[in-house]
Design a protein around this motif. Sequence first.
Motif, PDB file in Angstrom:
ATOM      1  N   VAL A  47      27.417  59.987 134.559  1.00  0.00           N
ATOM      2  CA  VAL A  47      26.890  60.676 133.387  1.00  0.00           C
ATOM      3  C   VAL A  47      25.637  61.470 133.712  1.00  0.00           C
ATOM      4  CG1 VAL A  47      25.852  60.327 131.105  1.00  0.00           C
ATOM      5  CG2 VAL A  47      27.889  59.045 131.754  1.00  0.00           C
ATOM      6  N   ASP A  48      24.748  60.873 134.499  1.00  0.00           N
ATOM      7  CA  ASP A  48      23.432  61.468 134.684  1.00  0.00           C
ATOM      8  C   ASP A  48      23.367  62.533 135.759  1.00  0.00           C
ATOM      9  OD1 ASP A  48      23.931  59.656 136.655  1.00  0.00           O
ATOM     10  OD2 ASP A  48      21.887  58.876 136.775  1.00  0.00           O
ATOM     11  N   LYS A  49      24.434  62.720 136.535  1.00  0.00           N
ATOM     12  CA  LYS A  49      24.404  63.758 137.552  1.00  0.00           C
ATOM     13  C   LYS A  49      25.753  64.453 137.646  1.00  0.00           C
ATOM     14  CE  LYS A  49      25.514  60.570 141.350  1.00  0.00           C
ATOM     15  NZ  LYS A  49      25.097  60.096 142.694  1.00  0.00           N
ATOM     16  N   LEU A  50      25.686  65.714 138.037  1.00  0.00           N
ATOM     17  CA  LEU A  50      26.896  66.532 138.187  1.00  0.00           C
ATOM     18  C   LEU A  50      26.865  67.135 139.581  1.00  0.00           C
ATOM     19  CD1 LEU A  50      29.380  67.680 136.599  1.00  0.00           C
ATOM     20  CD2 LEU A  50      27.977  69.682 136.131  1.00  0.00           C
ATOM     21  N   LEU A 332      34.305  64.652 127.233  1.00  0.00           N
ATOM     22  CA  LEU A 332      33.742  65.736 128.034  1.00  0.00           C
ATOM     23  C   LEU A 332      34.140  67.067 127.401  1.00  0.00           C
ATOM     24  CD1 LEU A 332      34.727  64.441 131.600  1.00  0.00           C
ATOM     25  CD2 LEU A 332      32.693  63.892 130.270  1.00  0.00           C
ATOM     26  N   VAL A 333      33.166  67.954 127.258  1.00  0.00           N
ATOM     27  CA  VAL A 333      33.434  69.286 126.717  1.00  0.00           C
ATOM     28  C   VAL A 333      32.816  70.308 127.656  1.00  0.00           C
ATOM     29  CG1 VAL A 333      33.142  70.870 124.787  1.00  0.00           C
ATOM     30  CG2 VAL A 333      33.407  68.416 124.348  1.00  0.00           C
ATOM     31  N   LEU A 340      28.398  71.657 130.594  1.00  0.00           N
ATOM     32  CA  LEU A 340      29.283  70.514 130.400  1.00  0.00           C
ATOM     33  C   LEU A 340      28.538  69.506 129.541  1.00  0.00           C
ATOM     34  CD1 LEU A 340      31.848  68.818 131.055  1.00  0.00           C
ATOM     35  CD2 LEU A 340      30.574  67.885 133.006  1.00  0.00           C
ATOM     36  N   TYR A 341      29.130  69.133 128.407  1.00  0.00           N
ATOM     37  CA  TYR A 341      28.530  68.181 127.482  1.00  0.00           C
ATOM     38  C   TYR A 341      29.266  66.846 127.591  1.00  0.00           C
ATOM     39  CZ  TYR A 341      26.598  72.442 125.384  1.00  0.00           C
ATOM     40  OH  TYR A 341      25.950  73.646 125.166  1.00  0.00           O
ATOM     41  N   ILE A 342      28.516  65.754 127.623  1.00  0.00           N
ATOM     42  CA  ILE A 342      29.091  64.418 127.714  1.00  0.00           C
ATOM     43  C   ILE A 342      28.649  63.618 126.494  1.00  0.00           C
ATOM     44  CG2 ILE A 342      29.303  62.307 129.071  1.00  0.00           C
ATOM     45  CD1 ILE A 342      28.667  63.902 131.560  1.00  0.00           C
ATOM     46  N   GLU A 352      30.747  59.937 114.186  1.00  0.00           N
ATOM     47  CA  GLU A 352      30.133  61.030 114.936  1.00  0.00           C
ATOM     48  C   GLU A 352      29.747  60.553 116.331  1.00  0.00           C
ATOM     49  OE1 GLU A 352      28.852  65.042 115.263  1.00  0.00           O
ATOM     50  OE2 GLU A 352      29.941  64.037 113.644  1.00  0.00           O
ATOM     51  N   CYS A 353      30.194  61.277 117.346  1.00  0.00           N
ATOM     52  CA  CYS A 353      29.898  60.908 118.731  1.00  0.00           C
ATOM     53  C   CYS A 353      28.481  61.359 119.100  1.00  0.00           C
ATOM     54  CB  CYS A 353      30.911  61.537 119.683  1.00  0.00           C
ATOM     55  SG  CYS A 353      32.608  61.011 119.377  1.00  0.00           S
ATOM     56  N   VAL A 354      27.873  60.618 120.009  1.00  0.00           N
ATOM     57  CA  VAL A 354      26.485  60.862 120.395  1.00  0.00           C
ATOM     58  C   VAL A 354      26.422  61.606 121.727  1.00  0.00           C
ATOM     59  CG1 VAL A 354      24.268  59.780 120.958  1.00  0.00           C
ATOM     60  CG2 VAL A 354      25.735  58.788 119.185  1.00  0.00           C
ATOM     61  N   LEU A 355      25.662  62.701 121.747  1.00  0.00           N
ATOM     62  CA  LEU A 355      25.463  63.440 122.990  1.00  0.00           C
ATOM     63  C   LEU A 355      24.538  62.643 123.910  1.00  0.00           C
ATOM     64  CD1 LEU A 355      25.712  66.088 124.675  1.00  0.00           C
ATOM     65  CD2 LEU A 355      23.671  66.892 123.477  1.00  0.00           C
ATOM     66  N   VAL A 356      25.007  62.378 125.140  1.00  0.00           N
ATOM     67  CA  VAL A 356      24.181  61.626 126.085  1.00  0.00           C
ATOM     68  C   VAL A 356      23.718  62.471 127.261  1.00  0.00           C
ATOM     69  CG1 VAL A 356      25.089  59.360 125.518  1.00  0.00           C
ATOM     70  CG2 VAL A 356      26.265  60.748 127.223  1.00  0.00           C
ATOM     71  N   GLN A 357      24.421  63.566 127.533  1.00  0.00           N
ATOM     72  CA  GLN A 357      23.991  64.403 128.657  1.00  0.00           C
ATOM     73  C   GLN A 357      24.543  65.811 128.513  1.00  0.00           C
ATOM     74  OE1 GLN A 357      21.929  62.990 131.145  1.00  0.00           O
ATOM     75  NE2 GLN A 357      21.536  65.134 131.573  1.00  0.00           N
ATOM     76  N   LYS A 358      23.723  66.771 128.906  1.00  0.00           N
ATOM     77  CA  LYS A 358      24.142  68.168 128.960  1.00  0.00           C
ATOM     78  C   LYS A 358      23.827  68.688 130.356  1.00  0.00           C
ATOM     79  CE  LYS A 358      22.885  72.738 127.123  1.00  0.00           C
ATOM     80  NZ  LYS A 358      22.009  73.454 126.157  1.00  0.00           N
TER      81      LYS A 358
END
Length: 446
Positions: A47-50, A332-333, A340-342, A352-358
């Motif tokens: 989640v925290d890295k791409l 994932l969007v 990329l939104y997670i 409602e889903c919570v955004l955790v990383q962009k």
Amino acid sequence: MESQESQDAPDGPGVDRAFICASFNQDTTSLSVGTKTGYQLFSVTAVDKLDCIHEGVECPDVYIVERLFSSSLVVVVSLSMPRRMNVYHFKKGTEICNYSYSNNILSVRLNRQRLVVCLEESVYIHNIKDMKLLKTLLNTPINPTGLCALSVNHSNSYLAYPGSATIGEITVYDANNLSTLTLIQAHDSPLAALTFNASGTKLASASEKGTVIRVFNVPEGQRLFEFRRGMKRYVSISSLSFSADAQFLCASSNTETVHIFKLEQHSPSQDEESPTWSTYVGKMFTAASTYLPTQVSNMMHQDRAFATVRLNMFGLKNICALATIQKLPRLLVASSDGCLYIYNVDPQDGGECVLVQKHRLFDSSEEQVEQKEEENLEDVAQQQASQSYAATVALPSTPPSSTTLMGYSEDGGAQKGEVFPEHEFAEGPVCLDDENEFPPFGNQSN
């Protein structure tokens, strides 16, 4: 997965790095992005890295890029040569082969058995082990977007594509045995989106109206579920994607909302055990629906979204996928805004889903911490995750599937003594042997 981004690159600063297309691989462990300068492959296992796995610069203006699971095989099509498909072994930096076709390539789908190339009025089916052309489906109904879906399961290697250009008819084709299985009358309007679940036993579809999403069993073609995305306006659905266990289905469109539907059968016995006011009203509606017109009756039986995501954008193309990352369910969007939104997904209560990383896909500085407000969002999300997801993590995991697949050998055949489990059911990533994964056939054209 089986969805592809729009070929229209967004305008504005950094347009030379904006992506033209995007797709997730078959088990949603990586994201492939086509750009004006080539293509890039990203790992989406954290989640925290791409991490950028690879950046290809063999050809510019890539509008199709598809990776085979976590292997080194990647298929690329460029706007400069839209009739030619290039197959690369990106870790070796070599081209495996290339094929040319009679018209522009609109989409490519692949699994461990087959590679499918879709043109506007024809479909080509290749054997992925040696890239030999096995079947050409000519004079298929006009398919201007190249809409098709290929099951990733090697034993149920089913292909779905429009059976009509005027109504929402689906042709389901057996790509292993090279024969038509069934025709499904899915919608009144032409098709806009198709996708299989991981086992190839379910097929989801949406029409150009985009208001109703239906799920059918395969190969019988019987309708299992019907979901209503909305009623007020027609939308353009850009992607559909099942979760690995086929319990959830997500849908994205050109609106600001991503919908997640839950595939569950409502048991009459459960209703009897807990008779509530809503259950009573539901039974009244069910009884009344038998006396109403078909369109009204169908609408009363449609389920609404189990969970939703509100994007901070409107009118942009995007693709969505459901994945389990670091033991938790995520949405994932990948959006044409270059991000990329997670999101976290609560499988128990939805909502409602919570955004955790962009993640910015093309940020040269590769900043992971973007702004304080996003850090605050992540902190809140982690606190909610520790509460809402405690029950999820404690749930017993699905036992690994016993299904196995023969490995590839240098001579192009299957190695009889080697097997590896299907990636989507494995406990960890399956690392294929790149040296023996695909036969070293040279460049060829057809």
